[in-house]
Design a protein around this motif. Structure first.
Motif, PDB file in Angstrom:
ATOM      1  N   ASP A 198       3.642   6.137   1.143  1.00  0.00           N
ATOM      2  CA  ASP A 198       3.976   5.132   0.139  1.00  0.00           C
ATOM      3  C   ASP A 198       2.818   4.196  -0.191  1.00  0.00           C
ATOM      4  O   ASP A 198       2.953   3.340  -1.083  1.00  0.00           O
ATOM      5  CB  ASP A 198       5.171   4.300   0.613  1.00  0.00           C
ATOM      6  CG  ASP A 198       6.414   5.148   0.815  1.00  0.00           C
ATOM      7  OD1 ASP A 198       6.771   5.889  -0.108  1.00  0.00           O
ATOM      8  OD2 ASP A 198       7.007   5.082   1.907  1.00  0.00           O
ATOM      9  N   TYR A 199       1.691   4.344   0.484  1.00  0.00           N
ATOM     10  CA  TYR A 199       0.542   3.488   0.234  1.00  0.00           C
ATOM     11  C   TYR A 199      -0.549   4.276  -0.477  1.00  0.00           C
ATOM     12  O   TYR A 199      -0.727   5.475  -0.237  1.00  0.00           O
ATOM     13  CB  TYR A 199       0.012   2.904   1.548  1.00  0.00           C
ATOM     14  CG  TYR A 199       0.974   1.917   2.180  1.00  0.00           C
ATOM     15  CD1 TYR A 199       0.885   0.559   1.910  1.00  0.00           C
ATOM     16  CD2 TYR A 199       1.991   2.359   3.021  1.00  0.00           C
ATOM     17  CE1 TYR A 199       1.780  -0.339   2.463  1.00  0.00           C
ATOM     18  CE2 TYR A 199       2.897   1.461   3.584  1.00  0.00           C
ATOM     19  CZ  TYR A 199       2.780   0.115   3.300  1.00  0.00           C
ATOM     20  OH  TYR A 199       3.670  -0.769   3.841  1.00  0.00           O
ATOM     21  N   GLU A 200      -1.290   3.599  -1.364  1.00  0.00           N
ATOM     22  CA  GLU A 200      -2.342   4.234  -2.141  1.00  0.00           C
ATOM     23  C   GLU A 200      -3.678   3.547  -1.887  1.00  0.00           C
ATOM     24  O   GLU A 200      -3.735   2.325  -1.715  1.00  0.00           O
ATOM     25  CB  GLU A 200      -2.023   4.161  -3.642  1.00  0.00           C
ATOM     26  CG  GLU A 200      -0.733   4.867  -4.043  1.00  0.00           C
ATOM     27  CD  GLU A 200      -0.771   6.379  -3.820  1.00  0.00           C
ATOM     28  OE1 GLU A 200      -1.902   6.946  -3.825  1.00  0.00           O
ATOM     29  OE2 GLU A 200       0.291   6.981  -3.642  1.00  0.00           O
ATOM     30  N   GLY A 202      -6.849   1.660  -2.599  1.00  0.00           N
ATOM     31  CA  GLY A 202      -7.099   0.644  -3.614  1.00  0.00           C
ATOM     32  C   GLY A 202      -5.966  -0.360  -3.766  1.00  0.00           C
ATOM     33  O   GLY A 202      -6.150  -1.408  -4.397  1.00  0.00           O
ATOM     34  N   GLU A 203      -4.821  -0.059  -3.176  1.00  0.00           N
ATOM     35  CA  GLU A 203      -3.680  -0.970  -3.265  1.00  0.00           C
ATOM     36  C   GLU A 203      -3.970  -2.256  -2.502  1.00  0.00           C
ATOM     37  O   GLU A 203      -4.508  -2.243  -1.398  1.00  0.00           O
ATOM     38  CB  GLU A 203      -2.450  -0.280  -2.680  1.00  0.00           C
ATOM     39  CG  GLU A 203      -1.185  -1.103  -2.711  1.00  0.00           C
ATOM     40  CD  GLU A 203       0.022  -0.348  -2.152  1.00  0.00           C
ATOM     41  OE1 GLU A 203       1.103  -0.950  -2.088  1.00  0.00           O
ATOM     42  OE2 GLU A 203      -0.139   0.840  -1.788  1.00  0.00           O
ATOM     43  N   LYS A 204      -3.590  -3.386  -3.107  1.00  0.00           N
ATOM     44  CA  LYS A 204      -3.750  -4.687  -2.474  1.00  0.00           C
ATOM     45  C   LYS A 204      -2.385  -5.315  -2.244  1.00  0.00           C
ATOM     46  O   LYS A 204      -1.493  -5.198  -3.087  1.00  0.00           O
ATOM     47  CB  LYS A 204      -4.621  -5.606  -3.334  1.00  0.00           C
ATOM     48  CG  LYS A 204      -6.060  -5.130  -3.481  1.00  0.00           C
ATOM     49  CD  LYS A 204      -6.886  -6.063  -4.349  1.00  0.00           C
ATOM     50  CE  LYS A 204      -8.324  -5.574  -4.458  1.00  0.00           C
ATOM     51  NZ  LYS A 204      -9.151  -6.476  -5.322  1.00  0.00           N
ATOM     52  N   ILE A 205      -2.241  -5.974  -1.107  1.00  0.00           N
ATOM     53  CA  ILE A 205      -0.953  -6.536  -0.695  1.00  0.00           C
ATOM     54  C   ILE A 205      -1.148  -8.000  -0.317  1.00  0.00           C
ATOM     55  O   ILE A 205      -1.905  -8.311   0.608  1.00  0.00           O
ATOM     56  CB  ILE A 205      -0.376  -5.774   0.517  1.00  0.00           C
ATOM     57  CG1 ILE A 205      -0.256  -4.281   0.211  1.00  0.00           C
ATOM     58  CG2 ILE A 205       0.978  -6.349   0.929  1.00  0.00           C
ATOM     59  CD1 ILE A 205      -0.088  -3.418   1.442  1.00  0.00           C
ATOM     60  N   TRP A 292      -4.272 -11.354   3.032  1.00  0.00           N
ATOM     61  CA  TRP A 292      -3.972 -10.212   2.173  1.00  0.00           C
ATOM     62  C   TRP A 292      -4.701  -8.988   2.692  1.00  0.00           C
ATOM     63  O   TRP A 292      -5.644  -9.103   3.469  1.00  0.00           O
ATOM     64  CB  TRP A 292      -4.328 -10.492   0.712  1.00  0.00           C
ATOM     65  CG  TRP A 292      -5.787 -10.687   0.388  1.00  0.00           C
ATOM     66  CD1 TRP A 292      -6.502 -11.845   0.429  1.00  0.00           C
ATOM     67  CD2 TRP A 292      -6.712  -9.674  -0.076  1.00  0.00           C
ATOM     68  NE1 TRP A 292      -7.803 -11.636   0.044  1.00  0.00           N
ATOM     69  CE2 TRP A 292      -7.966 -10.318  -0.290  1.00  0.00           C
ATOM     70  CE3 TRP A 292      -6.607  -8.308  -0.339  1.00  0.00           C
ATOM     71  CZ2 TRP A 292      -9.088  -9.627  -0.728  1.00  0.00           C
ATOM     72  CZ3 TRP A 292      -7.737  -7.621  -0.790  1.00  0.00           C
ATOM     73  CH2 TRP A 292      -8.955  -8.284  -0.980  1.00  0.00           C
ATOM     74  N   GLU A 294      -6.121  -4.792   1.763  1.00  0.00           N
ATOM     75  CA  GLU A 294      -6.437  -3.715   0.819  1.00  0.00           C
ATOM     76  C   GLU A 294      -6.484  -2.392   1.574  1.00  0.00           C
ATOM     77  O   GLU A 294      -7.059  -2.319   2.663  1.00  0.00           O
ATOM     78  CB  GLU A 294      -7.779  -3.958   0.136  1.00  0.00           C
ATOM     79  CG  GLU A 294      -8.162  -2.864  -0.854  1.00  0.00           C
ATOM     80  CD  GLU A 294      -9.506  -3.077  -1.516  1.00  0.00           C
ATOM     81  OE1 GLU A 294      -9.873  -2.267  -2.394  1.00  0.00           O
ATOM     82  OE2 GLU A 294     -10.208  -4.048  -1.151  1.00  0.00           O
ATOM     83  N   VAL A 295      -5.892  -1.355   0.998  1.00  0.00           N
ATOM     84  CA  VAL A 295      -5.963  -0.013   1.572  1.00  0.00           C
ATOM     85  C   VAL A 295      -7.300   0.603   1.149  1.00  0.00           C
ATOM     86  O   VAL A 295      -7.524   0.865  -0.028  1.00  0.00           O
ATOM     87  CB  VAL A 295      -4.789   0.864   1.113  1.00  0.00           C
ATOM     88  CG1 VAL A 295      -4.895   2.257   1.742  1.00  0.00           C
ATOM     89  CG2 VAL A 295      -3.460   0.216   1.457  1.00  0.00           C
ATOM     90  N   LYS A 298      -7.129   6.603   3.412  1.00  0.00           N
ATOM     91  CA  LYS A 298      -6.000   7.221   4.097  1.00  0.00           C
ATOM     92  C   LYS A 298      -6.493   8.492   4.777  1.00  0.00           C
ATOM     93  O   LYS A 298      -7.329   9.212   4.226  1.00  0.00           O
ATOM     94  CB  LYS A 298      -4.876   7.576   3.120  1.00  0.00           C
ATOM     95  CG  LYS A 298      -4.254   6.382   2.419  1.00  0.00           C
ATOM     96  CD  LYS A 298      -3.180   6.823   1.423  1.00  0.00           C
ATOM     97  CE  LYS A 298      -1.988   7.457   2.120  1.00  0.00           C
ATOM     98  NZ  LYS A 298      -0.877   7.757   1.175  1.00  0.00           N
TER      99      LYS A 298
END
Length: 350
Positions: A198-200, A202-205, A292, A294-295, A298
């Protein structure tokens, strides 16, 4: 001869030197409870014997960062008692789980040193390894520390700077996690439905929440790890420092940010490796920490169908909410308020 120690200065370190640090430390369930009280970490594997046993652990392991802090604390009297600053980390691997009742000790090797241009300080590089009383290696990592010289007029040594990896190979990860019965991973109990897929990249949280640091808490935490650095405790001396008071141990910031990251990464239950880390700016009591992530990458791990690895960048700030993901300005300099830039691998169920 004095029976007390003022710690090692830059001149006292030699490349290749092996230091066996004093005071082995037995980790107890009380330590884990206090760690939870200090940071509020909620990762289910480390919080619940029942949850951990259902997956294949003997019982709940202690928090990975508690293991790190205890191993780190052993090194302080020998490595960083006279430090100006702890500058960074690299190549950290969590090699085996630690359970209440295990006794940890640490051995360090000096792998580099380089005098600074001011002639008053230098940087010392050490690789530290934590062991249980049975001889099992549970953790190793590299850190580098700026240390005061005893005598500014002493000659500079030939510089030796180790070649450190930018990131750990994900295939070297996972040794601290048994093969899990992932069919028993309960998303409701773990706190999130989101798993590895479910994580990509470049994704930031934005982890949303903030946590204010109290003076007594950070000193209690540092004493828990038997970290003796006077910069954290001695207001009488530190009132005259350039910061005007005690500084909060950088590892305290890492644990706060990691605990905050639960909101968005609840299933990233295990820190498997530390690729790098930098304490960008100091933190003081009364400041509020936000975070925060960042991915960055993976990776599947060969032979593991139960877990896979996320490479995460964890950024912590003080008194600065992270909805716009603060990090660096157009010139590549960290913006005001950023205090931690931490690159690590976390394992997550597939």
């Amino acid at each position: 001869m004095s029976k007390t120690s003022r710690g090692n200065f830059f001149e006292d370190f030699e490349v290749g030197q092996i230091i066996r640090h004093a005071t082995p430390r037995t980790v107890t369930s009380g330590d884990q409870a206090l760690y939870t009280a200090l940071y509020g970490s909620r990762f289910a594997v480390q919080s619940s014997d029942a949850f951990a046993k259902s997956l294949g652990y003997a019982h709940a392991p202690v928090d990975d960062l508690l293991t790190f802090h205890v191993a780190f604390g052993k090194t302080v009297p020998d490595i960083s008692l006279n430090a100006v600053a702890n500058l960074g980390y690299a190549g950290g691997r969590f090699l085996a789980p630690v359970f209440p009742g295990d006794t940890l000790s640490t051995v360090s090797e000096v792998i580099g040193k380089k005098e600074n241009s001011n002639g008053k300080t230098g940087v010392v590089y050490v690789r530290s390894t934590g062991y249980t009383d049975s001889g099992t290696e549970v953790l190793d990592y590299v850190r580098w520390v700026m240390v005061n010289k005893r005598d500014a007029n002493s000659p500079a040594p030939d510089p030796v700077v180790p070649d450190l990896p930018a990131a750990l190979d994900p295939q070297s990860l996972g040794g601290a996690v048994p093969l899990l019965d992932s069919a028993n991973w309960d998303n409701e109990l773990s706190g999130s439905e989101f798993r590895f897929a479910d994580y990509e990249v470049g994704e930031k949280i934005d982890h949303v929440d903030g946590m204010t640091v109290e003076e007594a808490e950070h000193q209690m935490a540092t004493r828990l790890y038997q970290n003796t650095a006077k910069v954290h405790f001695n207001q009488h001396t530190e009132a005259h420092s350039r910061f005007g008071g005690r500084l909060i141990y950088g590892g305290h910031v890492i644990s706060l940010a990691r605990a905050l990251s639960f909101n968005g990464l609840a299933n990233a239950f295990h820190i498997a490796g530390i690729n790098g880390g930098r304490h960008v700016a100091p933190l003081g009591a009364g400041d509020t920490v936000y975070a925060w992530s960042e991915v960055l990458e993976k990776a599947e791990i060969e032979g593991r169908t139960d877990v896979a690895a996320l490479r995460l960048r964890l950024v912590a700030t003080k008194n600065l909410p992270c909805s716009d993901f603060p990090l660096k300005d157009a010139d590549g300099k960290y913006v005001d308020g950023v205090i931690l830039d931490f690159d690590y691998w976390a394992l997550m169920p597939r």
